[in-house]
Design an enzyme around this catalytic site. Structure first.
Site, PDB file in Angstrom:
ATOM      1  N   GLY A 101     -69.025 -94.965  92.610  1.00 46.22           N
ATOM      2  CA  GLY A 101     -69.905 -95.842  93.382  1.00 46.22           C
ATOM      3  C   GLY A 101     -69.326 -96.345  94.691  1.00 46.22           C
TER       4      GLY A 101
ATOM      5  CD  GLU B  50     -65.363-102.632  91.283  1.00 43.69           C
ATOM      6  OE1 GLU B  50     -66.246-101.854  91.687  1.00 43.69           O
ATOM      7  OE2 GLU B  50     -65.060-102.740  90.085  1.00 43.69           O
TER       8      GLU B  50
ATOM      9  CG  ASP C 100     -73.657-106.865  86.872  1.00 45.69           C
ATOM     10  OD1 ASP C 100     -73.923-107.914  86.292  1.00 45.69           O
ATOM     11  OD2 ASP C 100     -74.446-105.934  86.973  1.00 45.69           O
TER      12      ASP C 100
END
Ligand code: 5GP
Length: 191
Positions: free
Chosen positions: A46, A100, A104
């Site tokens: 990601g 990052e 979350d």
């Protein structure tokens, strides 16, 4: 209109907003880490788009390395991860900046920071592009935060839904037709 034609219900961050914020993060990191030869560590997959842009916004010498992880699946403890690819660098004594895409619950990051701390870096800080603070389950020090996001599942700028949409240059919320009730992301790829 068919789902395939309108996968994104609304754009939360435009390409220009992302570019401006990433430039500012890069400038702050360069000022804080001047002379420290930092190592930027990212978790595949990601983070790749953010990392690529952030790297070009940091005008000081640094090196970069990547981890790859997978979750153990639904049966596992939250935050429990399996290392698919370890770092190639020895981080002992290095100034490590963990980059990052999204924090979350913070459980994944918490596990990874503990792992890296055991290797005795000179310092270890976090730069996250996106933060969803309302979902946090563990307290984590985030030195650099790009944007706070509401509790919505977003895609684009590297973030996926079932491995798709990473190539969108903006960040958007998926339309309800695409986002199935059994949850987002991927089953095995933790990021
Ligand atoms: P946590 O902090 O809950 O342990 O996990 C964070 C990870 O969950 C992120 O690295 C990302 O892979 C995934 N994640 C959380 N929210 C979203 C979201 O809105 N969109 C996407 N694509 N992934 C998300």
């Amino acid at each position: 209109m068919p789902t395939a034609a309108r996968p994104i219900s609304d754009v939360l961050l435009t390409e220009a907003q992302l570019r401006r914020r990433v430039s500012a993060l890069g400038a702050a990191i360069a000022a804080d880490y001047a002379g420290l030869d930092p190592l930027l560590v990212g978790v595949l997959r990601g983070v790749i788009v953010f990392m690529a842009d952030l790297m070009r916004a940091i005008p000081i010498p640094f090196t970069v390395d990547f981890l790859a992880i997978s979750s153990y699946g639904a049966q596992s403890q939250p935050g429990q991860v399996r290392l698919l690819k370890d770092l190639e660098s020895n981080i002992e004594g290095r100034h490590v900046l963990f980059v990052e895409d999204m924090v979350d619950t913070g459980l994944t990051l918490h596990t990874l920071l503990r792992l890296l701390n055991e290797r005795r870096p000179a310092s270890l800080h976090v730069c996250t592009l996106f933060d969803k603070p309302r979902l946090r389950l563990v307290k984590l020090p985030l030195r650099y935060v790009g944007f706070e996001l509401p509790d919505r599942y977003v895609v684009g700028y590297g973030l996926d839904y079932r491995q798709l949409y990473r190539n969108l240059p903006f960040v958007g919320a998926l339309s309800a037709q695409v986002l199935l009730p059994n949850g987002g992301g991927t089953e095995n790829d933790a990021t």
